[in-house]
Scaffold this active site. Sequence first.
Site, mmCIF file in Angstrom:
data_model
loop_
_atom_site.group_PDB
_atom_site.id
_atom_site.type_symbol
_atom_site.label_atom_id
_atom_site.label_comp_id
_atom_site.label_asym_id
_atom_site.label_seq_id
_atom_site.Cartn_x
_atom_site.Cartn_y
_atom_site.Cartn_z
ATOM 1 C CE LYS A 74 -0.087 -1.058 13.003
ATOM 2 N NZ LYS A 74 0.620 -2.236 12.487
ATOM 3 C CG ASP A 111 3.818 -3.156 10.215
ATOM 4 O OD1 ASP A 111 4.618 -3.104 11.170
ATOM 5 O OD2 ASP A 111 2.619 -2.843 10.325
#
Length: 275
Positions: A74, A111
Amino acid sequence: MDAAWPTSLTRFAGVIGWPVSHSLSPAMHNAAFRALGLDWAYLAFPIEPRHVEEAVRGLFRAGCAGLNVTIPHKHAVLACCDEVTPAVEAIGAANTLVPLPDGRIRGDNTDAQGFLRALDEAAPVDLAGADVLMIGAGGAARAIAFALRGRGARLRVANRTPGKAGELGEAVPFTPEAIAAAAAGAVLVVNATSLGMGSDEVPADLPVAPLGPGTVAYDIVYRREPTPWLVAAAGQGARTVDGLGMLLHQGAAAFAQWTGADPPLGAMRAGLLAS
Ligand code: ATR
């Protein structure tokens, strides 16, 4: 499945990770494509860390229409991004890559939105000026802290490695007593660690006693059955939110960016539950 599928017109998206075989994203996104009759396929790509940049660029050169990014890539994918959203800047990580019409790559992090949408759906709570306790200070916790700051919450953080807690909020010692005391004053308590993932017992570091009817307990761990901590919290009268909703809504936000379509949430949820 249609024997003539996929065809030369089939579009593809996917997730990169290392390993990635545990990912539930293919089940969720392929269910969405089927529900909308889109001729798309979603695949899982195991990419070694040293190959991330060339893999991302190569996949997009080959026509990939969108990527999700999971552990441990990420942060590394930021090197491929020509532009990033404010969420990525604040969190320091991207979980969604979008190819732009001019060939550039946009990085986003869904997220935080996924966390909030699941909360709003399952247990709405006014966070402005409210005390929130988060346990954990890893990658997922960074996104959650960004989301909670955006809602004006006062965030306290307990983490096994204490230095990381102070970066996200007011640090709380990682002891059962200090965590329980902080939870007693909180409207929302979030488990942003992997504690409880593979066990039938409530982990000693997760509070239970202070979780009464005025509290929301949110466990980002996703299991088919509610986690023991959520079961215990519900037993105290707390409202609970499980990790399925966050997984669903972060995926839905990525899906909308790649396809331009409204995500079929019911089909995506069913795809996750069937996987
Ligand atoms: P993710 O991207 O899922 O957040 P991560 O960045 O590795 O994964 O973060 C994992 C979090 O769970 C961290 O807060 C970690 O604590 P440390 O910062 O001390 O490593 C926490 N964690 C994992 N296993 C734990 C355990 N057995 N006890 C307490 N905390 C744990």
